[in-house]
Design an enzyme around this catalytic site. Sequence first.
Site, PDB file in Angstrom:
ATOM      1  N   ARG A   9       0.838  -1.212   0.000  1.00  0.00           N
ATOM      2  CA  ARG A   9       0.000   0.000   0.000  1.00  0.00           C
ATOM      3  C   ARG A   9       0.872   1.262   0.000  1.00  0.00           C
ATOM      4  O   ARG A   9       0.574   2.244   0.691  1.00  0.00           O
ATOM      5  CB  ARG A   9      -0.928   0.040   1.225  1.00  0.00           C
ATOM      6  CG  ARG A   9      -1.809  -1.173   1.391  1.00  0.00           C
ATOM      7  CD  ARG A   9      -2.971  -1.175   0.418  1.00  0.00           C
ATOM      8  NE  ARG A   9      -3.868  -2.273   0.723  1.00  0.00           N
ATOM      9  CZ  ARG A   9      -3.784  -3.502   0.203  1.00  0.00           C
ATOM     10  NH1 ARG A   9      -2.827  -3.776  -0.686  1.00  0.00           N
ATOM     11  NH2 ARG A   9      -4.633  -4.445   0.530  1.00  0.00           N
ATOM     12  N   SER A  65     -10.677   0.154   3.506  1.00  0.00           N
ATOM     13  CA  SER A  65      -9.903  -0.116   4.724  1.00  0.00           C
ATOM     14  C   SER A  65      -9.334   1.198   5.258  1.00  0.00           C
ATOM     15  O   SER A  65      -8.663   1.917   4.516  1.00  0.00           O
ATOM     16  CB  SER A  65      -8.741  -1.047   4.426  1.00  0.00           C
ATOM     17  OG  SER A  65      -9.223  -2.234   3.864  1.00  0.00           O
ATOM     18  N   GLU A  86      -4.690   4.476   6.266  1.00  0.00           N
ATOM     19  CA  GLU A  86      -4.443   4.256   4.837  1.00  0.00           C
ATOM     20  C   GLU A  86      -4.900   5.439   3.970  1.00  0.00           C
ATOM     21  O   GLU A  86      -4.162   5.871   3.085  1.00  0.00           O
ATOM     22  CB  GLU A  86      -5.122   2.959   4.393  1.00  0.00           C
ATOM     23  CG  GLU A  86      -4.772   2.607   2.970  1.00  0.00           C
ATOM     24  CD  GLU A  86      -5.367   1.282   2.536  1.00  0.00           C
ATOM     25  OE1 GLU A  86      -4.993   0.239   3.104  1.00  0.00           O
ATOM     26  OE2 GLU A  86      -6.203   1.297   1.608  1.00  0.00           O
TER      27      GLU A  86
HETATM   28  P1  FAD Z   1      -8.395   9.603  -4.676  1.00  0.00           P
HETATM   29  O1  FAD Z   1      -9.044   9.233  -3.392  1.00  0.00           O
HETATM   30  O2  FAD Z   1      -9.063  10.595  -5.529  1.00  0.00           O
HETATM   31  O3  FAD Z   1      -6.923  10.048  -4.394  1.00  0.00           O
HETATM   32  C1  FAD Z   1      -6.078   9.295  -3.558  1.00  0.00           C
HETATM   33  C2  FAD Z   1      -4.702   9.966  -3.511  1.00  0.00           C
HETATM   34  O4  FAD Z   1      -4.096   9.908  -4.788  1.00  0.00           O
HETATM   35  C3  FAD Z   1      -4.778  11.451  -3.163  1.00  0.00           C
HETATM   36  O5  FAD Z   1      -3.622  11.772  -2.410  1.00  0.00           O
HETATM   37  C4  FAD Z   1      -4.739  12.150  -4.508  1.00  0.00           C
HETATM   38  O6  FAD Z   1      -4.176  13.445  -4.426  1.00  0.00           O
HETATM   39  C5  FAD Z   1      -3.846  11.221  -5.302  1.00  0.00           C
HETATM   40  N1  FAD Z   1      -4.146  11.152  -6.734  1.00  0.00           N
HETATM   41  C6  FAD Z   1      -5.320  10.835  -7.323  1.00  0.00           C
HETATM   42  N2  FAD Z   1      -5.191  10.805  -8.649  1.00  0.00           N
HETATM   43  C7  FAD Z   1      -3.901  11.132  -8.923  1.00  0.00           C
HETATM   44  C8  FAD Z   1      -3.132  11.273 -10.123  1.00  0.00           C
HETATM   45  N3  FAD Z   1      -3.656  11.062 -11.328  1.00  0.00           N
HETATM   46  N4  FAD Z   1      -1.830  11.622 -10.002  1.00  0.00           N
HETATM   47  C9  FAD Z   1      -1.264  11.846  -8.798  1.00  0.00           C
HETATM   48  N5  FAD Z   1      -1.945  11.725  -7.635  1.00  0.00           N
HETATM   49  C10 FAD Z   1      -3.239  11.361  -7.699  1.00  0.00           C
HETATM   50  N6  FAD Z   1      -7.718   0.063  -2.174  1.00  0.00           N
HETATM   51  C11 FAD Z   1      -6.968  -1.045  -2.379  1.00  0.00           C
HETATM   52  O7  FAD Z   1      -5.740  -0.941  -2.512  1.00  0.00           O
HETATM   53  N7  FAD Z   1      -7.534  -2.280  -2.460  1.00  0.00           N
HETATM   54  C12 FAD Z   1      -8.867  -2.473  -2.324  1.00  0.00           C
HETATM   55  O8  FAD Z   1      -9.343  -3.595  -2.404  1.00  0.00           O
HETATM   56  C13 FAD Z   1      -9.686  -1.330  -2.077  1.00  0.00           C
HETATM   57  N8  FAD Z   1     -11.017  -1.464  -1.882  1.00  0.00           N
HETATM   58  C14 FAD Z   1     -11.777  -0.376  -1.602  1.00  0.00           C
HETATM   59  C15 FAD Z   1     -13.147  -0.561  -1.382  1.00  0.00           C
HETATM   60  C16 FAD Z   1     -13.961   0.529  -1.090  1.00  0.00           C
HETATM   61  C17 FAD Z   1     -15.436   0.313  -0.843  1.00  0.00           C
HETATM   62  C18 FAD Z   1     -13.406   1.833  -1.052  1.00  0.00           C
HETATM   63  C19 FAD Z   1     -14.284   3.029  -0.792  1.00  0.00           C
HETATM   64  C20 FAD Z   1     -12.042   2.023  -1.263  1.00  0.00           C
HETATM   65  C21 FAD Z   1     -11.210   0.919  -1.533  1.00  0.00           C
HETATM   66  N9  FAD Z   1      -9.829   1.050  -1.763  1.00  0.00           N
HETATM   67  C22 FAD Z   1      -9.057  -0.057  -2.012  1.00  0.00           C
HETATM   68  C23 FAD Z   1      -9.187   2.377  -1.687  1.00  0.00           C
HETATM   69  C24 FAD Z   1      -9.258   3.189  -3.015  1.00  0.00           C
HETATM   70  O9  FAD Z   1     -10.352   2.803  -3.779  1.00  0.00           O
HETATM   71  C25 FAD Z   1      -8.000   3.020  -3.871  1.00  0.00           C
HETATM   72  O10 FAD Z   1      -6.864   3.419  -3.154  1.00  0.00           O
HETATM   73  C26 FAD Z   1      -8.084   3.820  -5.180  1.00  0.00           C
HETATM   74  O11 FAD Z   1      -6.971   3.545  -5.991  1.00  0.00           O
HETATM   75  C27 FAD Z   1      -8.179   5.337  -4.960  1.00  0.00           C
HETATM   76  O12 FAD Z   1      -8.458   5.926  -6.210  1.00  0.00           O
HETATM   77  P2  FAD Z   1      -9.143   7.357  -6.317  1.00  0.00           P
HETATM   78  O13 FAD Z   1      -9.153   7.740  -7.748  1.00  0.00           O
HETATM   79  O14 FAD Z   1     -10.475   7.342  -5.637  1.00  0.00           O
HETATM   80  O15 FAD Z   1      -8.113   8.240  -5.500  1.00  0.00           O
HETATM   81  P1  NAP Z   2     -10.246 -10.742   4.371  1.00  0.00           P
HETATM   82  O1  NAP Z   2     -10.342 -11.671   3.214  1.00  0.00           O
HETATM   83  O2  NAP Z   2     -11.285 -10.812   5.441  1.00  0.00           O
HETATM   84  O3  NAP Z   2      -8.818 -10.883   5.043  1.00  0.00           O
HETATM   85  C1  NAP Z   2      -8.474 -10.098   6.192  1.00  0.00           C
HETATM   86  C2  NAP Z   2      -7.071  -9.621   6.053  1.00  0.00           C
HETATM   87  O4  NAP Z   2      -6.214 -10.743   6.049  1.00  0.00           O
HETATM   88  C3  NAP Z   2      -6.883  -8.886   4.767  1.00  0.00           C
HETATM   89  O5  NAP Z   2      -6.655  -7.558   5.102  1.00  0.00           O
HETATM   90  C4  NAP Z   2      -5.715  -9.559   4.075  1.00  0.00           C
HETATM   91  O6  NAP Z   2      -4.583  -8.713   3.936  1.00  0.00           O
HETATM   92  C5  NAP Z   2      -5.287 -10.663   4.995  1.00  0.00           C
HETATM   93  N1  NAP Z   2      -5.267 -11.965   4.289  1.00  0.00           N
HETATM   94  C6  NAP Z   2      -6.323 -12.771   4.011  1.00  0.00           C
HETATM   95  N2  NAP Z   2      -5.901 -13.882   3.401  1.00  0.00           N
HETATM   96  C7  NAP Z   2      -4.555 -13.786   3.281  1.00  0.00           C
HETATM   97  C8  NAP Z   2      -3.549 -14.612   2.744  1.00  0.00           C
HETATM   98  N3  NAP Z   2      -3.822 -15.805   2.207  1.00  0.00           N
HETATM   99  N4  NAP Z   2      -2.270 -14.184   2.761  1.00  0.00           N
HETATM  100  C9  NAP Z   2      -1.972 -13.001   3.289  1.00  0.00           C
HETATM  101  N5  NAP Z   2      -2.884 -12.155   3.826  1.00  0.00           N
HETATM  102  C10 NAP Z   2      -4.156 -12.550   3.834  1.00  0.00           C
HETATM  103  O7  NAP Z   2     -10.175  -9.224   3.846  1.00  0.00           O
HETATM  104  P2  NAP Z   2     -11.297  -8.276   3.267  1.00  0.00           P
HETATM  105  O8  NAP Z   2     -11.397  -7.096   4.135  1.00  0.00           O
HETATM  106  O9  NAP Z   2     -12.530  -9.037   2.914  1.00  0.00           O
HETATM  107  O10 NAP Z   2     -10.612  -7.773   1.921  1.00  0.00           O
HETATM  108  C11 NAP Z   2     -10.337  -8.668   0.877  1.00  0.00           C
HETATM  109  C12 NAP Z   2      -9.209  -8.111   0.028  1.00  0.00           C
HETATM  110  O11 NAP Z   2      -9.595  -6.856  -0.537  1.00  0.00           O
HETATM  111  C13 NAP Z   2      -7.929  -7.871   0.812  1.00  0.00           C
HETATM  112  O12 NAP Z   2      -6.828  -8.158   0.006  1.00  0.00           O
HETATM  113  C14 NAP Z   2      -7.994  -6.390   1.123  1.00  0.00           C
HETATM  114  O13 NAP Z   2      -6.715  -5.791   1.244  1.00  0.00           O
HETATM  115  C15 NAP Z   2      -8.733  -5.832  -0.088  1.00  0.00           C
HETATM  116  N6  NAP Z   2      -9.495  -4.634   0.301  1.00  0.00           N
HETATM  117  C16 NAP Z   2      -8.789  -3.483   0.473  1.00  0.00           C
HETATM  118  C17 NAP Z   2      -9.447  -2.332   0.827  1.00  0.00           C
HETATM  119  C18 NAP Z   2      -8.700  -1.025   0.947  1.00  0.00           C
HETATM  120  O14 NAP Z   2      -9.331   0.009   1.057  1.00  0.00           O
HETATM  121  N7  NAP Z   2      -7.395  -1.054   0.940  1.00  0.00           N
HETATM  122  C19 NAP Z   2     -10.816  -2.347   1.030  1.00  0.00           C
HETATM  123  C20 NAP Z   2     -11.498  -3.546   0.876  1.00  0.00           C
HETATM  124  C21 NAP Z   2     -10.816  -4.707   0.515  1.00  0.00           C
HETATM  125  P3  NAP Z   2      -4.352  -7.657   2.750  1.00  0.00           P
HETATM  126  O15 NAP Z   2      -5.264  -6.534   3.058  1.00  0.00           O
HETATM  127  O16 NAP Z   2      -2.942  -7.313   2.929  1.00  0.00           O
HETATM  128  O17 NAP Z   2      -4.658  -8.291   1.451  1.00  0.00           O
END
Ligand code: FAD
Ligand code: NAP
Length: 339
Positions: free
Chosen positions: A166, A239, A335
């Site tokens: 991340r 998250s 995050e």
């Molecule tokens: P924004 O929120 O608009 O911006 C995020 C940051 O990036 C800000 O600092 C902004 O200034 C910067 N930024 C945006 N665009 C640019 C650009 N073109 N150039 C330079 N900087 C820029 N994240 C995960 O990693 N895995 C997941 O599974 C995941 N699941 C999610 C589920 C839900 C329901 C939600 C609400 C969020 C989730 N996220 C997840 C977090 C998020 O969706 C991601 O990080 C996504 O990539 C953010 O994109 P955005 O366009 O909305 O960014």
């Molecule tokens: P989950 O499956 O309930 O798992 C809980 C946590 O355990 C996750 O955060 C994941 O880490 C870790 N995990 C599960 N299985 C694993 C494995 N085999 N090896 C290593 N780590 C493991 O998680 P969830 O909340 O439903 O999300 C599912 C996936 O979507 C995850 O990868 C999560 O990161 C991603 N997600 C991200 C966001 C975001 O905003 N960043 C939001 C929703 C979902 P990791 O998070 O490191 O993968």
Amino acid sequence: MTAHWQEQVSLKPYNTFGIDVKARYFAQVQSDDEVREALAQARQRGLAVMVIGGGSNLLLTRDVDALVLHMASRGRHVLGDDAGRVVVEAEAGEPWHPFVQWSLQQGFCGLENLSLIPGTVGAAPMQNVGAYGVEIKDVFAGLTALDRHTGELRDFGLEECAFGYRDSLFKRNPGRWLILRVRFALSHRLQAHLDYGPVRQRLAEQGVQAPTAQAISDAICSIRREKLPDPAELGNAGSFFKNPVVAVEQLARIRAEFPGVVAYPQADGQVKLAAGWLIEQAGWKGYRDGDAGVHRLQSLVLVNYGQASGAQLHGLAQRIQADILARFGVALEMEPNLY
Ligand code: FAD
Ligand code: NAP
């Protein structure tokens, strides 16, 4: 006021927490030229610039005294298709999930585990988006960014982005790089990643024996829809805390007191703790204070039930951080990007 700039614009529709703060100036940009022009004019006027895509990784705690540049560039195409390897390029403002679906419809594999992540292509490298065992670094072919300090364009390869969990060079240098377009190395042949969470089990339940990339995407979408709140219905930024990576000795200390602690070994010898498990154990799951709360199914997700301010959500996050530190000796890192 400069052409196409709006003044005192509510950012509520532009962040998935639904926080109602105002941008002093707001402009949508659709091309490199529009980006350059907006940045030049902001510089001339001594204005700070904040870039947003889908606003799904943001917590806005106050009005934004800056020009907010909303990335709205569109376009995706195949750059090369050779010996089973396909390189595709997408503009920063492309919405992420439709881009993933488009790639699958072309028969390209690689992005299926990253289905249904909100936001834009341009923001995806910021925190090396990841889900279900795949991160964009695994399919990354390069990106083009504008150096906001010098105005120059620069291409970045995988190593230069310094992707981490991340994390990336871009996240560590906020305000320096504006990502204009991103390239992905995809494949005509599926390399399935099914060993993460309930993916394999869901495919089995659906009667899928030899999954295609599209079937994996569909299974992941169905799991995510059950577990995660839809920002269109309940404000959230996914998250809220990163899963902390700690030394094995620290895990041993925690396990002595909490034998059920959930931990995953990392390649570097450390272990990743499930932050959601720590927060749930501490009793925060489903907690609500006014309109700021912790989701009832997923304790890693903070939610806005309607009128919560960014400061209230930030305050709740800080209380959770302090509690987890006191109980487990673990520092949770936020995050989303805080403004
Ligand atoms: P924004 O929120 O608009 O911006 C995020 C940051 O990036 C800000 O600092 C902004 O200034 C910067 N930024 C945006 N665009 C640019 C650009 N073109 N150039 C330079 N900087 C820029 N994240 C995960 O990693 N895995 C997941 O599974 C995941 N699941 C999610 C589920 C839900 C329901 C939600 C609400 C969020 C989730 N996220 C997840 C977090 C998020 O969706 C991601 O990080 C996504 O990539 C953010 O994109 P955005 O366009 O909305 O960014
Ligand atoms: P989950 O499956 O309930 O798992 C809980 C946590 O355990 C996750 O955060 C994941 O880490 C870790 N995990 C599960 N299985 C694993 C494995 N085999 N090896 C290593 N780590 C493991 O998680 P969830 O909340 O439903 O999300 C599912 C996936 O979507 C995850 O990868 C999560 O990161 C991603 N997600 C991200 C966001 C975001 O905003 N960043 C939001 C929703 C979902 P990791 O998070 O490191 O993968």
